[in-house]
Design a protein around this motif. Structure first.
Motif, mmCIF file in Angstrom:
data_model
loop_
_atom_site.group_PDB
_atom_site.id
_atom_site.type_symbol
_atom_site.label_atom_id
_atom_site.label_comp_id
_atom_site.label_asym_id
_atom_site.label_seq_id
_atom_site.Cartn_x
_atom_site.Cartn_y
_atom_site.Cartn_z
ATOM 1 N N ARG A 13 -29.631 -14.494 32.232
ATOM 2 C CA ARG A 13 -28.355 -13.831 31.989
ATOM 3 C C ARG A 13 -28.518 -12.313 32.018
ATOM 4 O O ARG A 13 -27.689 -11.605 32.593
ATOM 5 N N ALA A 14 -29.598 -11.810 31.418
ATOM 6 C CA ALA A 14 -29.843 -10.364 31.413
ATOM 7 C C ALA A 14 -30.067 -9.849 32.834
ATOM 8 O O ALA A 14 -29.615 -8.752 33.194
ATOM 9 N N ALA A 18 -27.913 -7.097 34.925
ATOM 10 C CA ALA A 18 -28.547 -5.956 35.590
ATOM 11 C C ALA A 18 -28.064 -5.815 37.028
ATOM 12 O O ALA A 18 -27.877 -4.692 37.534
ATOM 13 N N VAL A 19 -27.848 -6.945 37.696
ATOM 14 C CA VAL A 19 -27.309 -6.898 39.056
ATOM 15 C C VAL A 19 -25.899 -6.317 39.049
ATOM 16 O O VAL A 19 -25.556 -5.471 39.896
ATOM 17 N N ALA A 49 -31.346 -3.624 45.212
ATOM 18 C CA ALA A 49 -32.223 -4.605 45.862
ATOM 19 C C ALA A 49 -33.223 -5.177 44.867
ATOM 20 O O ALA A 49 -33.471 -6.384 44.831
ATOM 21 N N SER A 50 -33.804 -4.297 44.052
ATOM 22 C CA SER A 50 -34.785 -4.753 43.071
ATOM 23 C C SER A 50 -34.147 -5.672 42.026
ATOM 24 O O SER A 50 -34.711 -6.724 41.669
ATOM 25 N N ALA A 51 -32.963 -5.299 41.543
ATOM 26 C CA ALA A 51 -32.279 -6.115 40.537
ATOM 27 C C ALA A 51 -31.902 -7.480 41.108
ATOM 28 O O ALA A 51 -32.045 -8.515 40.442
ATOM 29 N N LEU A 58 -35.689 -15.309 38.994
ATOM 30 C CA LEU A 58 -35.512 -15.948 37.687
ATOM 31 C C LEU A 58 -34.563 -17.149 37.771
ATOM 32 O O LEU A 58 -34.786 -18.178 37.127
ATOM 33 N N LEU A 59 -33.506 -17.000 38.576
ATOM 34 C CA LEU A 59 -32.547 -18.096 38.737
ATOM 35 C C LEU A 59 -33.232 -19.325 39.315
ATOM 36 O O LEU A 59 -32.993 -20.458 38.872
#
Length: 219
Positions: A13-14, A18-19, A49-51, A58-59
């Motif tokens: 979720r975090a 961030a995205v 791009a990094s986010a 993680l997903l």
């Protein structure tokens, strides 16, 4: 991956939040763009791009799901740029692969070149006509690499993959500094643009004749 090693739902979720924040920052930077090479836009692009890449990883680890995003840096695209915004020097890194498809043609051309240079037919010219190593030395000593590339069939060579990297630098190296290992410190994150030629592109796009380079440049 074991359950203990998986990210938590809160971490996923975090990463999603961030995205969202990176999207807002990127849009704001684009709206305030001051030119085609605005560094703020580029920095926001890299952050987004990094986010997105972190969230995607993680997903997948947590839920075995993926996003529809194409993450920059994957599938052969350029990694995030970390070089100077205003390069004061450039390095051109070139690799071209060839197969010796017609050894007899290679030897004959090398012998002809050696003889035309006034070499004794019992000396260097004769060696160039029977030794592939000597023949290659003669031909690449006589012709510029670009001429070899344009006339490779004349020399009995068959093209393989090739690439040209344009790499940004802060300043020119000292004379002779990198000659012993010219490609050892090539940094993909300092590439300004690159141009690749490979038969693999024919497989990816049947409509492409494969004769032109595939270019990759910074936005």
């Amino acid at each position: 991956m074991s359950d203990a090693a998986q990210p938590t739902a809160a971490e996923v979720r975090a990463a999603a939040e961030a995205v969202k924040a990176a999207l807002d920052r990127h849009l704001a930077a684009v709206e305030r763009r001051t030119g085609g090479d605005d560094p703020a836009v580029y920095e926001a692009f890299n952050a987004l791009a990094s986010a997105a890449e972190t969230y995607d990883e993680l997903l997948y680890e947590r839920y075995d799901e993926v996003t529809p995003f194409e993450i920059p840096g994957a599938d052969g695209s350029l990694p995030p740029y970390t070089g100077p915004d205003e390069p004061h020097a450039l390095s051109l890194l070139i690799r071209r692969d060839y197969a010796v498809a017609e050894p007899r043609r290679l030897l004959a051309q090398a012998r002809r070149v050696a003889e035309s240079g006034g070499e004794d037919v019992t000396g260097a010219a004769a060696k160039a006509g029977v030794s592939p190593l000597a023949a290659l030395g003669v031909l690449f000593g006589e012709y510029e690499p670009d001429e070899i590339a344009s006339r490779h069939k004349d020399f009995g060579l068959e093209e393989g993959d090739s690439t040209l990297w344009v790499v940004a630098a802060d300043e020119l190296p000292e004379p002779g500094e990198w000659l012993n290992a010219p490609f050892e410190h090539a940094d993909p994150e300092r590439i300004v643009c690159r141009f690749d030629i490979s038969s693999v592109f024919d497989e990816e796009d049947d409509g492409d004749d494969g004769d032109g380079p595939a270019g990759r440049a910074r936005a």
